[in-house]
Design a protein around this motif. Structure first.
Motif, PDB file in Angstrom:
ATOM      1  N   MET A 140     -28.792   9.706 -31.749  1.00  0.00           N
ATOM      2  CA  MET A 140     -28.989   9.593 -33.194  1.00  0.00           C
ATOM      3  C   MET A 140     -28.422   8.258 -33.667  1.00  0.00           C
ATOM      4  SD  MET A 140     -27.495  12.123 -36.151  1.00  0.00           S
ATOM      5  CE  MET A 140     -28.301  13.518 -35.396  1.00  0.00           C
ATOM      6  N   THR A 141     -29.209   7.511 -34.437  1.00  0.00           N
ATOM      7  CA  THR A 141     -28.768   6.210 -34.904  1.00  0.00           C
ATOM      8  C   THR A 141     -28.751   6.200 -36.424  1.00  0.00           C
ATOM      9  OG1 THR A 141     -31.037   5.373 -34.822  1.00  0.00           O
ATOM     10  CG2 THR A 141     -29.667   5.038 -32.869  1.00  0.00           C
ATOM     11  N   ASP A 142     -27.828   5.405 -36.979  1.00  0.00           N
ATOM     12  CA  ASP A 142     -27.752   5.299 -38.426  1.00  0.00           C
ATOM     13  C   ASP A 142     -28.963   4.544 -38.940  1.00  0.00           C
ATOM     14  OD1 ASP A 142     -25.363   6.553 -38.194  1.00  0.00           O
ATOM     15  OD2 ASP A 142     -24.136   4.738 -38.470  1.00  0.00           O
ATOM     16  N   ARG A 143     -29.423   4.922 -40.113  1.00  0.00           N
ATOM     17  CA  ARG A 143     -30.539   4.225 -40.723  1.00  0.00           C
ATOM     18  C   ARG A 143     -30.148   3.821 -42.121  1.00  0.00           C
ATOM     19  NH1 ARG A 143     -33.451   7.114 -44.441  1.00  0.00           N
ATOM     20  NH2 ARG A 143     -33.177   9.391 -44.538  1.00  0.00           N
ATOM     21  N   ASP A 144     -30.962   2.952 -42.740  1.00  0.00           N
ATOM     22  CA  ASP A 144     -30.686   2.539 -44.105  1.00  0.00           C
ATOM     23  C   ASP A 144     -31.150   3.614 -45.082  1.00  0.00           C
ATOM     24  OD1 ASP A 144     -29.618   0.115 -43.325  1.00  0.00           O
ATOM     25  OD2 ASP A 144     -31.564  -0.891 -43.344  1.00  0.00           O
ATOM     26  N   ARG A 190     -19.128   2.252 -42.778  1.00  0.00           N
ATOM     27  CA  ARG A 190     -20.205   2.304 -43.765  1.00  0.00           C
ATOM     28  C   ARG A 190     -20.246   3.671 -44.433  1.00  0.00           C
ATOM     29  NH1 ARG A 190     -24.410  -0.244 -45.690  1.00  0.00           N
ATOM     30  NH2 ARG A 190     -26.369   0.797 -46.196  1.00  0.00           N
ATOM     31  N   ARG A 191     -20.411   3.687 -45.752  1.00  0.00           N
ATOM     32  CA  ARG A 191     -20.515   4.912 -46.516  1.00  0.00           C
ATOM     33  C   ARG A 191     -21.696   4.810 -47.484  1.00  0.00           C
ATOM     34  NH1 ARG A 191     -18.002   6.049 -42.948  1.00  0.00           N
ATOM     35  NH2 ARG A 191     -15.927   6.993 -42.779  1.00  0.00           N
ATOM     36  N   VAL A 192     -22.415   5.912 -47.595  1.00  0.00           N
ATOM     37  CA  VAL A 192     -23.532   6.014 -48.526  1.00  0.00           C
ATOM     38  C   VAL A 192     -23.057   6.795 -49.745  1.00  0.00           C
ATOM     39  CG1 VAL A 192     -25.904   6.821 -48.861  1.00  0.00           C
ATOM     40  CG2 VAL A 192     -25.173   5.998 -46.607  1.00  0.00           C
ATOM     41  N   SER A 239     -20.624   9.382 -44.657  1.00  0.00           N
ATOM     42  CA  SER A 239     -21.041   8.529 -43.558  1.00  0.00           C
ATOM     43  C   SER A 239     -22.528   8.760 -43.293  1.00  0.00           C
ATOM     44  CB  SER A 239     -20.241   8.851 -42.290  1.00  0.00           C
ATOM     45  OG  SER A 239     -20.613  10.123 -41.787  1.00  0.00           O
ATOM     46  N   PRO A 240     -23.260   7.735 -42.820  1.00  0.00           N
ATOM     47  CA  PRO A 240     -24.670   7.947 -42.483  1.00  0.00           C
ATOM     48  C   PRO A 240     -24.863   9.070 -41.477  1.00  0.00           C
ATOM     49  CG  PRO A 240     -24.179   5.602 -42.562  1.00  0.00           C
ATOM     50  CD  PRO A 240     -22.863   6.328 -42.653  1.00  0.00           C
ATOM     51  N   ARG A 241     -23.938   9.211 -40.533  1.00  0.00           N
ATOM     52  CA  ARG A 241     -24.063  10.267 -39.536  1.00  0.00           C
ATOM     53  C   ARG A 241     -23.972  11.651 -40.180  1.00  0.00           C
ATOM     54  NH1 ARG A 241     -24.127  11.476 -34.327  1.00  0.00           N
ATOM     55  NH2 ARG A 241     -22.910  13.213 -33.505  1.00  0.00           N
ATOM     56  N   ALA A 242     -23.107  11.805 -41.166  1.00  0.00           N
ATOM     57  CA  ALA A 242     -23.000  13.094 -41.846  1.00  0.00           C
ATOM     58  C   ALA A 242     -24.307  13.455 -42.522  1.00  0.00           C
ATOM     59  CB  ALA A 242     -21.866  13.046 -42.863  1.00  0.00           C
ATOM     60  N   LEU A 243     -24.979  12.460 -43.108  1.00  0.00           N
ATOM     61  CA  LEU A 243     -26.262  12.714 -43.764  1.00  0.00           C
ATOM     62  C   LEU A 243     -27.343  13.047 -42.748  1.00  0.00           C
ATOM     63  CD1 LEU A 243     -26.272   9.937 -46.524  1.00  0.00           C
ATOM     64  CD2 LEU A 243     -25.456  12.290 -46.671  1.00  0.00           C
ATOM     65  N   GLU A 244     -27.305  12.371 -41.606  1.00  0.00           N
ATOM     66  CA  GLU A 244     -28.289  12.663 -40.569  1.00  0.00           C
ATOM     67  C   GLU A 244     -28.124  14.087 -40.049  1.00  0.00           C
ATOM     68  OE1 GLU A 244     -30.925  10.604 -39.291  1.00  0.00           O
ATOM     69  OE2 GLU A 244     -30.407   9.835 -41.266  1.00  0.00           O
ATOM     70  N   PHE A 260     -20.446  17.042 -33.692  1.00  0.00           N
ATOM     71  CA  PHE A 260     -19.271  17.060 -34.567  1.00  0.00           C
ATOM     72  C   PHE A 260     -19.197  15.738 -35.310  1.00  0.00           C
ATOM     73  CE2 PHE A 260     -14.335  17.091 -34.624  1.00  0.00           C
ATOM     74  CZ  PHE A 260     -14.363  17.369 -35.980  1.00  0.00           C
ATOM     75  N   ASP A 261     -19.430  15.777 -36.616  1.00  0.00           N
ATOM     76  CA  ASP A 261     -19.305  14.574 -37.428  1.00  0.00           C
ATOM     77  C   ASP A 261     -17.864  14.422 -37.887  1.00  0.00           C
ATOM     78  OD1 ASP A 261     -19.478  13.798 -40.720  1.00  0.00           O
ATOM     79  OD2 ASP A 261     -20.174  12.364 -39.237  1.00  0.00           O
ATOM     80  N   ASP A 262     -17.324  13.244 -37.722  1.00  0.00           N
ATOM     81  CA  ASP A 262     -15.921  13.008 -38.028  1.00  0.00           C
ATOM     82  C   ASP A 262     -15.634  12.829 -39.519  1.00  0.00           C
ATOM     83  OD1 ASP A 262     -14.816  11.094 -35.116  1.00  0.00           O
ATOM     84  OD2 ASP A 262     -15.125  13.209 -35.437  1.00  0.00           O
ATOM     85  N   ALA A 263     -16.611  12.337 -40.288  1.00  0.00           N
ATOM     86  CA  ALA A 263     -16.278  11.794 -41.598  1.00  0.00           C
ATOM     87  C   ALA A 263     -16.326  12.779 -42.752  1.00  0.00           C
ATOM     88  CB  ALA A 263     -17.213  10.620 -41.901  1.00  0.00           C
ATOM     89  N   SER A 264     -17.217  13.739 -42.740  1.00  0.00           N
ATOM     90  CA  SER A 264     -17.494  14.497 -43.961  1.00  0.00           C
ATOM     91  C   SER A 264     -16.296  15.308 -44.451  1.00  0.00           C
ATOM     92  CB  SER A 264     -18.694  15.425 -43.749  1.00  0.00           C
ATOM     93  OG  SER A 264     -18.435  16.364 -42.719  1.00  0.00           O
ATOM     94  N   GLY A 265     -15.510  15.896 -43.545  1.00  0.00           N
ATOM     95  CA  GLY A 265     -14.374  16.700 -43.968  1.00  0.00           C
ATOM     96  C   GLY A 265     -13.331  15.879 -44.712  1.00  0.00           C
TER      97      GLY A 265
END
Length: 221
Positions: A1-5, A35-37, A54-59, A138-143
């Protein structure tokens, strides 16, 4: 999975506790892992909040295979109950004279609730318990982003002396631990730890993190 704009105005799903809610992208900042959206989230009754993810959390939030399998709420509920019991026991060990004031599922804003809150003599301690299924990334950022938001809301309501702990059922990654440390260094008192019932190392980690949170020195002290 890669971050996107992400484009301003784009509709996205965002992680919210054990579920997801809808939001709209209103901006972004940072580069790489920082990076944060910025997403405007509707909290009901015409109330909105702009929260960084984080973009990963959104993905992960929009990926069907990343959603919880049927029945996963049972494991999550059991985990949350075990976390609450562990905190109550450890608080009484650290403060034998503590007059127990513990609350669950505490509303903090329309559509937003804190998993647990413990009222101490000189501060409020809030806890988010995150159970991540073993087959789920496991996404690190959202919590941590969610706890930052909760602490910000508490400050707006005049509760300046509040600390927060993120408790997960997996060993926190080094980036997650480093981010929590950086947040504390910048005046956002958050800690992260793994919890597993009847695990001696986990019990020690909880004791240490809770002790650090209880004796954290606020800048106004």
């Amino acid at each position: 999975m890669t971050d996107r704009d992400y484009e301003v105005g784009e509709s996205v799903a965002v992680p919210w506790g054990l579920d997801t809610v809808d939001g709209v992208v209103v901006g972004a900042y940072g580069e790489g892992s920082s990076r944060r959206v910025l997403v405007e989230v509707s909290l009901g009754e015409d109330a909105t909040e702009t929260i960084p993810f984080s973009p990963r959390a959104l993905e992960l939030a929009r990926t069907p295979e990343a959603q919880r399998p049927p029945g996963a709420w049972v494991d999550a509920a059991r985990f949350e109950n075990s976390v609450r019991d562990a905190f109550l026991q450890t608080l009484h060990e650290l403060k034998p004279d503590w007059e127990e004031q513990a609350y669950s599922d505490v509303p903090i804003a329309p559509g937003a609730r804190i998993d647990m809150a413990f009222v101490l003599a000189d501060r409020l301690l809030i806890v988010e318990a995150k159970y991540i299924s073993r087959d789920r990334p496991f996404d690190d950022a959202s919590g941590l982003d969610q706890l930052r938001y909760f602490l910000s809301r508490l400050r707006q309501e005049g509760m300046d002396r509040a600390v927060a702990l993120l408790v997960v059922n997996r060993q926190p990654s080094d980036p997650l631990l480093k981010r929590a440390y950086a947040m504390r260094s910048s005046g956002v008192p958050v800690w992260v730890l793994a919890w597993e019932p009847e695990n001696v190392e986990a019990e020690a980690a909880l004791h240490n993190a809770l002790s650090a949170a209880m004796f954290y020195e606020f800048s106004d002290a």
